[in-house]
Design an enzyme around this catalytic site. Structure first.
Site, PDB file in Angstrom:
ATOM      1  N   HIS A 140       0.876  -1.182   0.000  1.00 42.44           N
ATOM      2  CA  HIS A 140       0.000   0.000   0.000  1.00 42.44           C
ATOM      3  C   HIS A 140       0.910   1.228   0.000  1.00 42.44           C
ATOM      4  O   HIS A 140       2.016   1.184   0.539  1.00 42.44           O
ATOM      5  CB  HIS A 140      -0.795  -0.065   1.315  1.00 42.44           C
ATOM      6  CG  HIS A 140      -1.922   0.888   1.463  1.00 42.44           C
ATOM      7  ND1 HIS A 140      -1.734   2.190   1.840  1.00 42.44           N
ATOM      8  CD2 HIS A 140      -3.259   0.719   1.325  1.00 42.44           C
ATOM      9  CE1 HIS A 140      -2.918   2.778   1.925  1.00 42.44           C
ATOM     10  NE2 HIS A 140      -3.860   1.917   1.617  1.00 42.44           N
ATOM     11  N   LYS A 176     -10.993  -1.072   9.995  1.00 37.22           N
ATOM     12  CA  LYS A 176     -11.157  -2.253   9.136  1.00 37.22           C
ATOM     13  C   LYS A 176     -11.600  -3.467   9.949  1.00 37.22           C
ATOM     14  O   LYS A 176     -11.752  -4.561   9.439  1.00 37.22           O
ATOM     15  CB  LYS A 176      -9.855  -2.535   8.385  1.00 37.22           C
ATOM     16  CG  LYS A 176      -9.575  -1.445   7.352  1.00 37.22           C
ATOM     17  CD  LYS A 176      -8.342  -1.668   6.522  1.00 37.22           C
ATOM     18  CE  LYS A 176      -8.182  -0.491   5.575  1.00 37.22           C
ATOM     19  NZ  LYS A 176      -6.904  -0.507   4.873  1.00 37.22           N
TER      20      LYS A 176
HETATM   21  C1  LIG Z   1      -5.939   0.387   4.736  1.00 39.78           C
HETATM   22  C2  LIG Z   1      -4.540   0.012   4.677  1.00 39.78           C
HETATM   23  C3  LIG Z   1      -3.538   0.882   5.140  1.00 39.78           C
HETATM   24  C4  LIG Z   1      -3.819   2.272   5.626  1.00 39.78           C
HETATM   25  O1  LIG Z   1      -4.647   2.274   6.750  1.00 39.78           O
HETATM   26  P1  LIG Z   1      -5.165   3.668   7.337  1.00 39.78           P
HETATM   27  O2  LIG Z   1      -6.236   3.252   8.307  1.00 39.78           O
HETATM   28  O3  LIG Z   1      -5.731   4.433   6.178  1.00 39.78           O
HETATM   29  O4  LIG Z   1      -4.023   4.341   7.973  1.00 39.78           O
HETATM   30  C5  LIG Z   1      -2.244   0.427   5.099  1.00 39.78           C
HETATM   31  N1  LIG Z   1      -1.915  -0.785   4.633  1.00 39.78           N
HETATM   32  C6  LIG Z   1      -2.853  -1.644   4.183  1.00 39.78           C
HETATM   33  C7  LIG Z   1      -2.436  -2.996   3.690  1.00 39.78           C
HETATM   34  C8  LIG Z   1      -4.190  -1.276   4.179  1.00 39.78           C
HETATM   35  O5  LIG Z   1      -5.109  -2.127   3.736  1.00 39.78           O
END
Ligand SMILES: *Cc1c(COP(=O)(O)O)cnc(C)c1O
Length: 404
Positions: free
Chosen positions: A121, A224
């Protein structure tokens, strides 16, 4: 007993309609939906005991402090951290990564090497590039293959005594690939490098045991995991957290302050400057309780069913190509149809009430590898159903007809 119909009742948002159709929410890899019990915890906090923590003697402040510290305890138990003070509450994965990346500025020298993976990411690429600019360290990348897996023998070859840090996500958000982190951690340690695992995408599906993994840092976001936005965790081994300097200066992170010299607070407060997201932290703890009450084994088994069913149904559409075909993957299906732009498919299925993601998913290097502008990504959670997948398949077929 895992019963999706009952679980769905926990999520008020699943009752709403979008463009006159029942909502089908397939953007779980971007953020998960929020169960009533978490919403209630947020309302309860602001209705009953909203107060600043750690510095008040009054009742509300003590109640808020107790609830916040209980949440930290829940996070510790969930990740099986050895010590409570190894759990740093942050604003989320991105914040957690930046704490580590900034801290390593003082630990790296010119010519040291950092290894990241091709499946990262953007939040896991940019901070390391910035770290390299500051220190003269060199960034190396573990390549990926056509299936969307990391090439482990190439990783073996990148490792040397110059390697100081390795950073890999546990699961790729763009493709759903589950990376072999046990192997990656072991090999990093064999050359004396520190290792950080980005668990933002794995935590909704897998319960990690940081001691068992023997990982140095592990990061995740609450949003998440059925929790609220703006809160997350940085787990770090005590020895590493002690080596890293504080990230931000401010209240809460100090021991003694004079204009001549300030001494820092101990762990975890050294990394928790300012008033934190108190309500979010408390709600994060409630979200973990909720997920654990369902059970991660049951969640993973059910999501595997959804993945297999979705893969089978979508693959049957002529011209549809799925990106990310590893055997080791979670419930993410990234696809394109012929040369149709993913954005156009996303727009049409939204008209039919279905939320999917389109674009590069903050992982442009993966799109460059496949030489595509982006994909349509459907990501399933434990509250999704096969009936919803049928609706997606029908909507995608309709979009294909309209666009080709
Ligand atoms: C969503 C995500 C992030 C970023 O998370 P934030 O909550 O936006 O800081 C980083 N790495 C992965 C693999 C992700 O799925």
């Amino acid at each position: 007993m895992f019963d999706v119909a009952t679980l769905r009742k926990d999520f008020p948002i699943l009752n709403r309609t979008v463009n006159g159709k029942p909502l089908v929410y397939f953007d779980n890899a971007a953020t998960s939906q929020t169960p009533q019990i978490v919403i209630d915890a947020i309302v309860d906090y602001y209705s009953m005991y909203n107060a600043n923590i750690h510095r008040g003697v009054h009742t509300l402040s003590q109640e808020a402090t107790d609830a916040y510290e209980l949440a930290r305890k829940k996070v510790q138990q969930h990740f099986n951290a050895k010590h409570l003070y190894e759990v740093i509450m942050t604003a989320g994965t991105t914040h957690s990564i930046n704490i580590v990346a900034t801290g390593f500025s003082s630990l790296l020298n010119q010519g040291d090497e950092i290894i990241v993976s091709a499946l990262e990411h953007h939040s896991n690429i940019v901070p390391w590039q910035m770290l390299c600019e500051r220190t003269g360290a060199i960034l190396k990348v573990i390549p990926m293959n056509e299936e969307g897996e990391l090439v482990m023998n190439a990783y073996d070859e990148l490792l040397s005594e110059r390697t100081k840090l390795v950073f890999v996500n546990h699961i790729s958000n763009a493709l759903g690939t589950i990376n072999p982190i046990e192997y990656i951690i072991e090999k990093a340690h064999a050359v004396g490098a520190a290792i950080l695992i980005d668990g933002a995408q794995s935590c909704p599906h897998i319960k990690p045991d940081v001691q068992d993994l023997d990982v140095d840092f592990y990061v995740a976001s609450a949003h998440k995991l059925c929790g609220p936005t703006g809160v997350g965790v940085l787990y770090g081994k005590e020895e590493w957290l002690n080596k890293l300097p504080p990230y931000q200066g401010g209240g809460e992170m100090i021991d003694q302050v004079t204009f001549e010299k300030t001494t820092y607070a101990g762990l975890p407060h050294k990394f928790e400057a300012g008033t934190p997201n108190i309500c979010g932290g408390i709600a994060f703890g409630v979200a973990l309780d909720y997920m654990n009450s369902i059970g991660f084994d049951a969640i993973a088994a059910y999501e595997r069913e959804l993945l297999d069913y979705g893969t089978q149904q979508l693959s049957a559409i002529e011209g549809l190509k799925i990106y990310g075909t590893s055997e080791q993957k979670t419930s993410v299906i990234s696809f394109n149809i012929d040369a149709i732009h993913p954005y156009d498919i996303g727009t049409i299925v939204d008209k039919l009430g279905i939320a999917v993601r389109t674009g590069h998913h903050c992982a442009q290097p993966i799109m460059d590898f496949y030489k595509i502008p982006g994909t349509v990504r459907a990501s399933f959670a434990f509250y999704n159903t096969k009936e919803e997948i049928d609706l997606l398949v029908a909507a995608v077929q309709k979009a294909k007809m309209m666009l080709s």
